[in-house]
Design a protein around this motif. Structure first.
Motif, PDB file in Angstrom:
ATOM      1  N   MET A   1       0.805  -1.173   0.000  1.00  2.00           N
ATOM      2  CA  MET A   1       0.000   0.000   0.000  1.00  2.00           C
ATOM      3  C   MET A   1       0.867   1.262   0.000  1.00  2.00           C
ATOM      4  O   MET A   1       0.530   2.228  -0.668  1.00  2.00           O
ATOM      5  N   ALA A   2       1.958   1.238   0.715  1.00  4.57           N
ATOM      6  CA  ALA A   2       2.857   2.399   0.746  1.00  4.57           C
ATOM      7  C   ALA A   2       3.438   2.664  -0.635  1.00  4.57           C
ATOM      8  O   ALA A   2       3.562   3.826  -1.047  1.00  4.57           O
ATOM      9  N   VAL A   3       3.790   1.606  -1.344  1.00  4.70           N
ATOM     10  CA  VAL A   3       4.374   1.767  -2.679  1.00  4.70           C
ATOM     11  C   VAL A   3       3.329   2.300  -3.656  1.00  4.70           C
ATOM     12  O   VAL A   3       3.604   3.218  -4.418  1.00  4.70           O
TER      13      VAL A   3
ATOM     14  N   ALA B   1       2.826   5.932  -3.016  1.00  6.60           N
ATOM     15  CA  ALA B   1       3.970   6.712  -3.514  1.00  6.60           C
ATOM     16  C   ALA B   1       3.921   6.830  -5.037  1.00  6.60           C
ATOM     17  O   ALA B   1       4.183   7.902  -5.593  1.00  6.60           O
ATOM     18  N   LEU B   2       3.579   5.750  -5.716  1.00  7.25           N
ATOM     19  CA  LEU B   2       3.507   5.792  -7.182  1.00  7.25           C
ATOM     20  C   LEU B   2       2.391   6.708  -7.656  1.00  7.25           C
ATOM     21  O   LEU B   2       2.561   7.429  -8.643  1.00  7.25           O
ATOM     22  N   ARG B   3       1.252   6.712  -6.965  1.00  8.79           N
ATOM     23  CA  ARG B   3       0.161   7.628  -7.335  1.00  8.79           C
ATOM     24  C   ARG B   3       0.605   9.081  -7.235  1.00  8.79           C
ATOM     25  O   ARG B   3       0.194   9.923  -8.026  1.00  8.79           O
TER      26      ARG B   3
ATOM     27  N   GLU C   1      10.641   7.409  -3.083  1.00  4.17           N
ATOM     28  CA  GLU C   1       9.958   6.852  -1.912  1.00  4.17           C
ATOM     29  C   GLU C   1       9.511   5.421  -2.188  1.00  4.17           C
ATOM     30  O   GLU C   1       9.656   4.526  -1.343  1.00  4.17           O
ATOM     31  N   ALA C   2       8.958   5.191  -3.368  1.00  2.00           N
ATOM     32  CA  ALA C   2       8.532   3.842  -3.745  1.00  2.00           C
ATOM     33  C   ALA C   2       9.731   2.896  -3.817  1.00  2.00           C
ATOM     34  O   ALA C   2       9.652   1.753  -3.374  1.00  2.00           O
TER      35      ALA C   2
ATOM     36  N   LEU D   1       8.951   2.804 -15.215  1.00  2.00           N
ATOM     37  CA  LEU D   1       7.545   2.552 -14.944  1.00  2.00           C
ATOM     38  C   LEU D   1       6.689   2.742 -16.183  1.00  2.00           C
ATOM     39  O   LEU D   1       5.771   1.975 -16.447  1.00  2.00           O
ATOM     40  N   ARG D   2       6.999   3.763 -16.949  1.00  5.67           N
ATOM     41  CA  ARG D   2       6.232   4.029 -18.174  1.00  5.67           C
ATOM     42  C   ARG D   2       6.421   2.892 -19.179  1.00  5.67           C
ATOM     43  O   ARG D   2       5.486   2.450 -19.818  1.00  5.67           O
TER      44      ARG D   2
END
Length: 61
Positions: A1-3, A6-8, A14-15, A55-56
């Motif tokens: 959930m933390a990741v 952070a990604l949102r 942080e992620a 990520l993209r």
């Protein structure tokens, strides 16, 4: 959930830290993947851009 949170927020470093610590713990693993390695990763100029590009291109698991 933390990741995911952070990604949102596009808080890519942080992620990275959250996944790294969760996967490696305080000491890391044999072969040098502990806190010193994380520090080197975070010091990389352009890290946010590299993480955003990854990520993209590849998506989040």
């Amino acid at each position: 959930m933390a990741v995911a949170d952070a990604l949102r927020r596009e808080a890519f470093q942080e992620a990275l830290v959250a996944t790294y610590v969760w996967g490696k713990g305080k000491r890391g693993a044999p072969g040098g993947s502990g806190p010193a390695t994380l520090h080197k990763l975070l010091a990389f100029d352009g890290l946010d851009t590299a993480l955003a590009t990854a990520l993209r291109e590849h998506g989040a698991p």
